[in-house]
Design a protein around this motif. Structure first.
Motif, PDB file in Angstrom:
ATOM      1  N   LEU A   1      80.679  29.148  61.803  1.00 41.57           N
ATOM      2  CA  LEU A   1      82.136  29.192  61.703  1.00 41.57           C
ATOM      3  C   LEU A   1      82.775  28.109  62.572  1.00 41.57           C
ATOM      4  O   LEU A   1      83.691  27.396  62.137  1.00 41.57           O
ATOM      5  CB  LEU A   1      82.627  30.574  62.134  1.00 41.57           C
ATOM      6  N   THR A   2      82.287  27.957  63.775  1.00 40.50           N
ATOM      7  CA  THR A   2      82.838  26.948  64.695  1.00 40.50           C
ATOM      8  C   THR A   2      82.605  25.540  64.166  1.00 40.50           C
ATOM      9  O   THR A   2      83.503  24.682  64.217  1.00 40.50           O
ATOM     10  CB  THR A   2      82.205  27.103  66.082  1.00 40.50           C
ATOM     11  N   ASP A   3      81.410  25.285  63.638  1.00 39.82           N
ATOM     12  CA  ASP A   3      81.109  23.945  63.124  1.00 39.82           C
ATOM     13  C   ASP A   3      81.983  23.598  61.929  1.00 39.82           C
ATOM     14  O   ASP A   3      82.521  22.481  61.838  1.00 39.82           O
ATOM     15  CB  ASP A   3      79.636  23.856  62.734  1.00 39.82           C
ATOM     16  N   SER A   4      82.153  24.527  61.002  1.00 40.93           N
ATOM     17  CA  SER A   4      82.971  24.246  59.821  1.00 40.93           C
ATOM     18  C   SER A   4      84.430  24.031  60.203  1.00 40.93           C
ATOM     19  O   SER A   4      85.088  23.117  59.685  1.00 40.93           O
ATOM     20  CB  SER A   4      82.855  25.390  58.808  1.00 40.93           C
ATOM     21  N   LEU A   5      84.946  24.851  61.114  1.00 44.81           N
ATOM     22  CA  LEU A   5      86.337  24.686  61.532  1.00 44.81           C
ATOM     23  C   LEU A   5      86.538  23.367  62.276  1.00 44.81           C
ATOM     24  O   LEU A   5      87.567  22.701  62.104  1.00 44.81           O
ATOM     25  CB  LEU A   5      86.749  25.856  62.425  1.00 44.81           C
ATOM     26  N   THR A   6      85.569  22.974  63.091  1.00 50.18           N
ATOM     27  CA  THR A   6      85.682  21.696  63.806  1.00 50.18           C
ATOM     28  C   THR A   6      85.711  20.532  62.828  1.00 50.18           C
ATOM     29  O   THR A   6      86.517  19.600  62.972  1.00 50.18           O
ATOM     30  CB  THR A   6      84.510  21.541  64.784  1.00 50.18           C
ATOM     31  N   ARG A   7      84.855  20.562  61.821  1.00 48.95           N
ATOM     32  CA  ARG A   7      84.833  19.490  60.827  1.00 48.95           C
ATOM     33  C   ARG A   7      86.132  19.447  60.036  1.00 48.95           C
ATOM     34  O   ARG A   7      86.686  18.367  59.783  1.00 48.95           O
ATOM     35  CB  ARG A   7      83.642  19.698  59.889  1.00 48.95           C
ATOM     36  N   ILE A   8      86.624  20.617  59.650  1.00 51.40           N
ATOM     37  CA  ILE A   8      87.862  20.672  58.874  1.00 51.40           C
ATOM     38  C   ILE A   8      89.038  20.147  59.682  1.00 51.40           C
ATOM     39  O   ILE A   8      89.818  19.291  59.220  1.00 51.40           O
ATOM     40  CB  ILE A   8      88.119  22.117  58.405  1.00 51.40           C
ATOM     41  N   LEU A   9      89.194  20.636  60.887  1.00 52.96           N
ATOM     42  CA  LEU A   9      90.358  20.252  61.691  1.00 52.96           C
ATOM     43  C   LEU A   9      90.321  18.774  62.053  1.00 52.96           C
ATOM     44  O   LEU A   9      91.354  18.097  62.031  1.00 52.96           O
ATOM     45  CB  LEU A   9      90.423  21.110  62.952  1.00 52.96           C
ATOM     46  N   THR A  10      89.135  18.255  62.367  1.00 57.15           N
ATOM     47  CA  THR A  10      89.036  16.838  62.719  1.00 57.15           C
ATOM     48  C   THR A  10      89.396  15.950  61.532  1.00 57.15           C
ATOM     49  O   THR A  10      90.238  15.046  61.634  1.00 57.15           O
ATOM     50  CB  THR A  10      87.623  16.505  63.214  1.00 57.15           C
ATOM     51  N   GLY A  11      88.770  16.200  60.393  1.00 60.09           N
ATOM     52  CA  GLY A  11      89.057  15.382  59.220  1.00 60.09           C
ATOM     53  C   GLY A  11      90.464  15.553  58.711  1.00 60.09           C
ATOM     54  O   GLY A  11      91.122  14.581  58.303  1.00 60.09           O
ATOM     55  N   PHE A  12      90.976  16.786  58.744  1.00 65.41           N
ATOM     56  CA  PHE A  12      92.324  17.036  58.224  1.00 65.41           C
ATOM     57  C   PHE A  12      93.387  16.409  59.109  1.00 65.41           C
ATOM     58  O   PHE A  12      94.382  15.859  58.605  1.00 65.41           O
ATOM     59  CB  PHE A  12      92.547  18.538  58.084  1.00 65.41           C
ATOM     60  N   LEU A  13      93.249  16.500  60.418  1.00 61.93           N
ATOM     61  CA  LEU A  13      94.240  15.894  61.311  1.00 61.93           C
ATOM     62  C   LEU A  13      94.258  14.378  61.167  1.00 61.93           C
ATOM     63  O   LEU A  13      95.330  13.753  61.170  1.00 61.93           O
ATOM     64  CB  LEU A  13      93.957  16.300  62.753  1.00 61.93           C
TER      65      LEU A  13
ATOM     66  N   THR B   1      83.897  34.388  53.501  1.00 64.36           N
ATOM     67  CA  THR B   1      84.282  33.665  54.716  1.00 64.36           C
ATOM     68  C   THR B   1      85.058  32.400  54.379  1.00 64.36           C
ATOM     69  O   THR B   1      86.090  32.103  55.009  1.00 64.36           O
ATOM     70  CB  THR B   1      83.032  33.311  55.532  1.00 64.36           C
ATOM     71  N   ILE B   2      84.588  31.662  53.392  1.00 64.16           N
ATOM     72  CA  ILE B   2      85.289  30.443  52.976  1.00 64.16           C
ATOM     73  C   ILE B   2      86.688  30.769  52.465  1.00 64.16           C
ATOM     74  O   ILE B   2      87.673  30.091  52.793  1.00 64.16           O
ATOM     75  CB  ILE B   2      84.463  29.714  51.896  1.00 64.16           C
ATOM     76  N   GLY B   3      86.791  31.822  51.663  1.00 66.42           N
ATOM     77  CA  GLY B   3      88.099  32.193  51.136  1.00 66.42           C
ATOM     78  C   GLY B   3      89.075  32.598  52.223  1.00 66.42           C
ATOM     79  O   GLY B   3      90.247  32.192  52.205  1.00 66.42           O
ATOM     80  N   VAL B   4      88.616  33.381  53.187  1.00 68.89           N
ATOM     81  CA  VAL B   4      89.506  33.823  54.266  1.00 68.89           C
ATOM     82  C   VAL B   4      89.922  32.643  55.140  1.00 68.89           C
ATOM     83  O   VAL B   4      91.094  32.506  55.516  1.00 68.89           O
ATOM     84  CB  VAL B   4      88.821  34.915  55.103  1.00 68.89           C
ATOM     85  N   LEU B   5      88.963  31.760  55.472  1.00 74.08           N
ATOM     86  CA  LEU B   5      89.302  30.597  56.295  1.00 74.08           C
ATOM     87  C   LEU B   5      90.274  29.668  55.574  1.00 74.08           C
ATOM     88  O   LEU B   5      91.215  29.142  56.182  1.00 74.08           O
ATOM     89  CB  LEU B   5      88.028  29.835  56.665  1.00 74.08           C
TER      90      LEU B   5
ATOM     91  N   TRP C   1      88.566  22.040  52.269  1.00 75.88           N
ATOM     92  CA  TRP C   1      87.608  23.133  52.329  1.00 75.88           C
ATOM     93  C   TRP C   1      86.582  23.036  51.205  1.00 75.88           C
ATOM     94  O   TRP C   1      85.385  23.290  51.413  1.00 75.88           O
ATOM     95  CB  TRP C   1      88.326  24.480  52.270  1.00 75.88           C
ATOM     96  N   ILE C   2      87.041  22.677  50.018  1.00 79.26           N
ATOM     97  CA  ILE C   2      86.104  22.534  48.901  1.00 79.26           C
ATOM     98  C   ILE C   2      85.053  21.473  49.214  1.00 79.26           C
ATOM     99  O   ILE C   2      83.846  21.671  49.011  1.00 79.26           O
ATOM    100  CB  ILE C   2      86.869  22.179  47.618  1.00 79.26           C
ATOM    101  N   CYS C   3      85.509  20.348  49.732  1.00 76.24           N
ATOM    102  CA  CYS C   3      84.596  19.226  49.950  1.00 76.24           C
ATOM    103  C   CYS C   3      83.719  19.415  51.178  1.00 76.24           C
ATOM    104  O   CYS C   3      82.559  18.999  51.188  1.00 76.24           O
ATOM    105  CB  CYS C   3      85.389  17.926  50.056  1.00 76.24           C
ATOM    106  N   VAL C   4      84.237  20.040  52.231  1.00 74.90           N
ATOM    107  CA  VAL C   4      83.405  20.217  53.416  1.00 74.90           C
ATOM    108  C   VAL C   4      82.282  21.216  53.134  1.00 74.90           C
ATOM    109  O   VAL C   4      81.149  21.050  53.617  1.00 74.90           O
ATOM    110  CB  VAL C   4      84.253  20.657  54.626  1.00 74.90           C
TER     111      VAL C   4
END
Length: 294
Positions: free
Chosen positions: A65-77, A233-237, A196-199
């Motif tokens: 969960l932490t790794d996916s959120l870190t990747r999402i937030l970094t790329g999205f920002l 998990t993906i849907g909720v995030l 989220w789809i791509c990550v």
């Protein structure tokens, strides 16, 4: 005009809708219904709930969960900053449009997930490549939405600032960015979902940790309840991050009128028997006393 439904009633309706969907899922899978869709191959809701409970007590779930959120937030920002800046630049500078426009339009139709081989060859680590895929997925929706929003601004506002002695930076800060904010946040809402789809896809292909990687691993070992744990998990995030972007957009655009849609309120339609309001010129003038004028 009907009154809006109470907030508790709306929340109860949403909870009922979700409970009905889960109940239908449990019924079809527990009875092994195979009409055209093969629900006998699906795990039941209770199987997924038990697998979810087992995952929550383990350390791997929270690491993923932490790794996916870190990747999402970094790329999205990164995509949010560069996408907004690029959209404003292309919309307001003919030189930038001529130099960057053709390149961006050629790269934009390429799916971000198709750039996974490029990311593997280009970046020294898989982590950087996944962030690049996430960035690319969100960059173009933000760029295009910002460009269209800036071009749709009325020139009267800019001319008013120029008349009062404002320069380019004043126009950018007081006219362009505030006026384009609704379109910008529209692109951000689309971008976070595509990210989220791509990550998840990138994690399935080249990741070592993450929700997508764990979901693919469960599929390869035929752990279908684990696969559904990853999907939930993906849907909720995705829902939480999209809601966060939407709430931030509402905070930053509080000055906008929001009368076009009010949840639970129905605007009555005008029928033939409904008289239209009379023009101001044809309305009878009311008697005004001397005291009212004073």
């Amino acid at each position: 005009m009907s009154r809006p439904a109470p907030r508790t009633a709306r929340y109860a309706l949403r909870a009922t809708s979700l409970a009905a969907a889960l109940g239908l899922w449990q019924l079809l899978t527990s009875l092994d219904v195979d009409l055209w869709l093969r629900f006998s191959q699906f795990p039941t809701v209770t199987d997924v709930a038990h697998a979810f409970a087992d995952r929550l007590v383990g350390a791997d779930y929270w690491t993923d969960l932490t790794d996916s959120l870190t990747r999402i937030l970094t790329g999205f920002l990164l995509a949010a900053v560069l996408g907004v800046a690029g959209g404003v630049l292309v919309a307001r500078s003919p030189l930038a449009e001529d130099l960057l426009g053709p390149l961006l339009e050629v790269v934009r139709p390429i799916p971000a997930i198709a750039l996974v081989p490029v990311a593997i060859l280009l970046f020294p680590s898989n982590e950087q490549g996944i962030v690049f895929i996430t960035f690319t997925a969100a960059f173009f929706p933000v760029l295009v939405s910002t460009r269209h929003a800036v071009r749709a601004l009325t020139p009267v506002w800019e001319e008013a600032v120029l008349t009062m002695g404002g320069g380019r930076w004043r126009i950018l800060g007081s006219v362009v960015l505030p006026g384009a904010l609704p379109g910008i946040f529209g692109g951000l809402s689309v971008g976070i979902g595509v990210s989220w789809i791509c990550v998840i896809s990138a994690e399935m292909i080249s990741g070592q940790y993450g929700v997508g990687y764990r979901t693919w691993q469960d599929y390869t070992i035929v752990n279908y309840p684990g696969v559904f744990v990853g999907m939930v998990t993906i849907g909720v995030l995705g829902w939480l991050t999209s809601m966060a972007v939407e709430l931030l957009g509402r905070r930053l655009t509080r000055w906008l009128p929001r009368t076009s849609y009010v949840p639970g309120v129905r605007v009555p339609r005008r029928t033939r028997d409904t008289p239209s309001p009379a023009p101001a010129a044809s309305r009878p003038k009311e008697d005004v006393s001397h005291d009212q004028l004073v």
